[in-house]
Design an enzyme around this catalytic site. Structure first.
Site, short mmCIF file in Angstrom:
data_model
loop_
_atom_site.label_atom_id
_atom_site.label_comp_id
_atom_site.label_asym_id
_atom_site.label_seq_id
_atom_site.Cartn_x
_atom_site.Cartn_y
_atom_site.Cartn_z
N LEU A 1 55.98 42.82 50.10
CA LEU A 1 55.07 42.73 51.25
C LEU A 1 55.77 41.87 52.29
O LEU A 1 56.42 40.88 51.94
CB LEU A 1 53.76 42.07 50.77
CG LEU A 1 52.66 41.83 51.79
CD1 LEU A 1 52.12 43.15 52.34
CD2 LEU A 1 51.52 41.04 51.14
N ASN B 1 57.86 38.59 44.26
CA ASN B 1 57.61 39.06 45.63
C ASN B 1 57.03 37.93 46.51
O ASN B 1 57.44 37.77 47.66
CB ASN B 1 56.65 40.26 45.62
CG ASN B 1 57.34 41.52 45.11
OD1 ASN B 1 58.54 41.69 45.31
ND2 ASN B 1 56.60 42.39 44.45
N LYS C 1 60.06 31.93 50.54
CA LYS C 1 61.41 31.46 50.87
C LYS C 1 61.78 31.91 52.29
O LYS C 1 62.28 31.12 53.09
CB LYS C 1 62.39 32.03 49.84
CG LYS C 1 63.83 31.64 50.06
CD LYS C 1 64.64 31.93 48.80
CE LYS C 1 66.12 31.77 49.06
NZ LYS C 1 66.78 33.02 49.44
N ALA D 1 48.46 30.16 40.82
CA ALA D 1 47.30 29.98 39.93
C ALA D 1 47.77 30.25 38.51
O ALA D 1 47.82 31.38 38.05
CB ALA D 1 46.18 30.94 40.32
N TYR E 1 49.24 38.03 29.22
CA TYR E 1 48.70 37.09 30.21
C TYR E 1 49.37 35.72 30.07
O TYR E 1 49.92 35.19 31.04
CB TYR E 1 47.20 36.98 29.99
CG TYR E 1 46.46 36.09 30.97
CD1 TYR E 1 46.27 36.48 32.29
CD2 TYR E 1 45.93 34.86 30.57
CE1 TYR E 1 45.56 35.68 33.19
CE2 TYR E 1 45.22 34.05 31.46
CZ TYR E 1 45.04 34.46 32.76
OH TYR E 1 44.34 33.66 33.64
N THR F 1 36.72 28.60 34.39
CA THR F 1 35.90 28.34 35.58
C THR F 1 34.83 29.42 35.70
O THR F 1 35.09 30.60 35.39
CB THR F 1 36.80 28.30 36.83
OG1 THR F 1 37.79 27.28 36.62
CG2 THR F 1 36.01 27.98 38.07
N ARG G 1 33.65 37.87 30.19
CA ARG G 1 33.87 36.45 29.89
C ARG G 1 32.58 35.86 29.35
O ARG G 1 31.48 36.39 29.56
CB ARG G 1 34.32 35.70 31.15
CG ARG G 1 35.74 36.05 31.52
CD ARG G 1 36.30 35.13 32.59
NE ARG G 1 36.27 35.73 33.90
CZ ARG G 1 37.08 35.36 34.89
NH1 ARG G 1 37.98 34.42 34.72
NH2 ARG G 1 37.00 35.94 36.07
P1 NAD Z 1 39.40 37.81 39.29
O1 NAD Z 1 39.73 38.92 38.38
O2 NAD Z 1 38.01 37.75 39.86
O3 NAD Z 1 40.41 37.76 40.52
C1 NAD Z 1 41.71 38.28 40.48
C2 NAD Z 1 41.92 39.15 41.71
O4 NAD Z 1 43.26 39.64 41.70
C3 NAD Z 1 41.00 40.38 41.72
O5 NAD Z 1 40.39 40.51 42.97
C4 NAD Z 1 41.94 41.55 41.43
O6 NAD Z 1 41.50 42.76 41.98
C5 NAD Z 1 43.24 41.03 42.03
N1 NAD Z 1 44.46 41.64 41.48
C6 NAD Z 1 44.77 41.84 40.18
N2 NAD Z 1 45.98 42.40 40.06
C7 NAD Z 1 46.46 42.54 41.34
C8 NAD Z 1 47.67 43.06 41.89
N3 NAD Z 1 48.65 43.56 41.10
N4 NAD Z 1 47.81 43.05 43.24
C9 NAD Z 1 46.83 42.58 44.05
N5 NAD Z 1 45.68 42.09 43.57
C10 NAD Z 1 45.49 42.06 42.24
O7 NAD Z 1 39.73 36.45 38.53
P2 NAD Z 1 39.56 34.92 38.95
O8 NAD Z 1 38.77 34.28 37.88
O9 NAD Z 1 39.11 34.80 40.36
O10 NAD Z 1 41.05 34.41 38.79
C11 NAD Z 1 41.89 34.15 39.90
C12 NAD Z 1 43.20 33.55 39.42
O11 NAD Z 1 42.94 32.32 38.73
C13 NAD Z 1 43.97 34.44 38.44
O12 NAD Z 1 45.34 34.36 38.71
C14 NAD Z 1 43.66 33.83 37.10
O13 NAD Z 1 44.70 34.06 36.17
C15 NAD Z 1 43.52 32.35 37.45
N6 NAD Z 1 42.68 31.65 36.47
C16 NAD Z 1 41.32 31.82 36.47
C17 NAD Z 1 40.57 31.17 35.50
C18 NAD Z 1 39.06 31.30 35.45
O14 NAD Z 1 38.45 30.76 34.52
N7 NAD Z 1 38.40 31.93 36.38
C19 NAD Z 1 41.19 30.38 34.53
C20 NAD Z 1 42.58 30.26 34.56
C21 NAD Z 1 43.32 30.89 35.55
N1 UDP Z 2 33.04 34.72 23.59
C1 UDP Z 2 31.90 34.91 22.84
N2 UDP Z 2 31.05 35.91 23.20
C2 UDP Z 2 31.26 36.71 24.27
C3 UDP Z 2 32.44 36.50 25.05
C4 UDP Z 2 33.30 35.49 24.67
O1 UDP Z 2 31.63 34.21 21.86
O2 UDP Z 2 30.42 37.60 24.53
C5 UDP Z 2 33.95 33.62 23.21
C6 UDP Z 2 35.41 34.00 23.08
O3 UDP Z 2 35.69 34.48 21.79
C7 UDP Z 2 36.09 32.68 23.37
C8 UDP Z 2 35.15 32.00 24.37
O4 UDP Z 2 33.90 32.66 24.25
O5 UDP Z 2 36.12 31.88 22.20
C9 UDP Z 2 35.64 32.11 25.82
O6 UDP Z 2 35.92 33.46 26.07
P1 UDP Z 2 36.32 34.02 27.50
O7 UDP Z 2 36.59 35.47 27.34
O8 UDP Z 2 35.29 33.61 28.50
O9 UDP Z 2 37.65 33.23 27.93
P2 UDP Z 2 38.92 32.63 27.17
O10 UDP Z 2 38.76 31.17 27.32
O11 UDP Z 2 38.94 33.03 25.73
O12 UDP Z 2 40.07 33.20 27.91
#
Ligand code: NAD
Ligand code: UDP
Length: 324
Positions: free
Chosen positions: A64, A100, A106, A115, A146, A176, A187
């Protein structure tokens, strides 16, 4: 404050859409890039009329060309059911996406934030987890696409820092939750709330003794912005952002039932392979370097999230994958 051109990849997602809102409020020129795999345009529809917001459908595994000052790289499926659906694509998104975005940073001399995730600690043998812990990840298990993808992205970020003095930030995000979570992301928080509101059985995987530490969305996004905007020594090193309040999954289920007033029953299903047994962040670095600490306790954040789930119409959402 200087107005910046800020790119948010994954900007239509759960965390990304709230981040875009906050950056727009601060007056920045925000470009949201998303392929809508796990989100939908409605998440950012309310932002489309803002003069300082732009939405671009693009997949970050492809190059991009933009001119920006800052990049928040959030694009990646984050829920286990989403990232395991097409694990090869998940790895490509983390690795090729990082390459990318780092290339763009850069060229533009932009600051770039990755993230990352608590999943880089795998099933941790050190508890709670400080940033210095190297983790216990199964490289060939179902979560590896992942976990290892995110670990490889951290490696790339650090190598761009060492080789090109790129201005990087790496945030290790712990579980989160909050409004605008995808109701069908599978989740634990969204599953339990949806099940409780529908009066369906609450599905606990395993015996529910595994723990997670749940951070409210607004606290998390505040941490991301502070990490991006704080200057100083050592800011390129990974930083945990999460809420140290640790709960068993069973406790979460019971709290969800209490706050929804549901009559749902708990049912126990098999624990998925490699499901981490415990997870809790050490946030001393964030407290010291960013003056950041979470402010919203689980009970309060869960109540707000339940309100959100009560307000939405589930038929407006499509499950991103057949298995959620
Ligand atoms: P989410 O799935 O709601 O958001 C991810 C977004 O990325 C989505 O809108 C999806 O359509 C987009 N996406 C996925 N693959 C793509 C690609 N190849 N090109 C362009 N867009 C793409 O998840 P989130 O919870 O908002 O997570 C956001 C970031 O934070 C992620 O990188 C995730 O790994 C990280 N993260 C989230 C949590 C959490 O608990 N929510 C925890 C740890 C890390
Ligand atoms: N989990 C659960 N019931 C559900 C979904 C998840 O007991 O319907 C458990 C899952 O096995 C894990 C924890 O909840 O131990 C958190 O799962 P999540 O998928 O939210 O995220 P993770 O921290 O495992 O990436």
């Amino acid at each position: 404050m200087t107005i910046k051109r800020v790119l948010v990849t994954g900007g239509a997602g759960f965390l990304g859409s709230h981040l875009c809102e906050r950056l727009i409020e601060r007056g920045h020129d925000v470009i949201c890039v998303d392929n809508f795999f796990t989100s939908q345009k409605t998440n950012v529809q309310h932002l489309l009329d803002h003069h300082n917001f732009e939405l671009l459908r693009h997949d970050i595994t492809h190059p991009l060309w933009l001119e920006v000052d800052e990049i928040y790289n959030l694009a990646c499926p984050a829920a286990p059911g989403h990232y395991q659906y097409n694990p090869i694509k998940t790895m490509k998104t983390s690795v090729m996406g990082a390459i990318n975005m780092l290339g763009m940073a850069k060229r533009c001399n932009a600051r770039i934030l990755q993230a990352s995730t608590s999943e880089v600690y795998g099933d941790p043998e050190v508890h709670p987890q400080p940033e210095s812990y190297r983790g216990n990840v199964n490289p060939i298990g179902p979560r590896a696409c992942y976990d290892e993808g995110k670990r490889a992205a951290e490696t790339l970020f650090m190598d761009y820092y060492r080789k090109h003095r790129l201005d990087i930030r790496i945030v290790r995000i712990f579980n989160t939750y909050g409004p605008r979570m995808h109701p069908f992301d599978g989740r634990v928080v969204s599953n339990f709330i949806r099940q409780a509101l529908a009066g369906e059985d609450i599905t606990i995987f395993g015996d529910g003794s595994q723990t997670r530490s749940f951070c409210y969305r607004d606290d998390l996004v505040e941490g991301l912005i502070r990490l991006m905007e704080t200057e100083g020594e050592g800011m390129h090193l990974p930083m945990n952002i999460g809420n140290p309040g640790e709960f068993t999954i069973r406790q979460l289920a019971e709290l969800t039932i209490e706050l929804t007033g549901s009559k749902s029953k708990l049912v126990f299903e098999p624990l998925p392979e490699d499901d981490p047994t415990q997870r809790q962040p050490t946030i001393a670095r964030a407290e010291r370097m960013l003056g950041w600490r979470p402010t919203v306790p689980l009970r309060e954040g869960l109540a707000r999230t339940i309100e959100y789930f009560r307000s939405i119409n589930l038929s407006d959402f499509r499950a991103p994958t057949p298995n959620y």
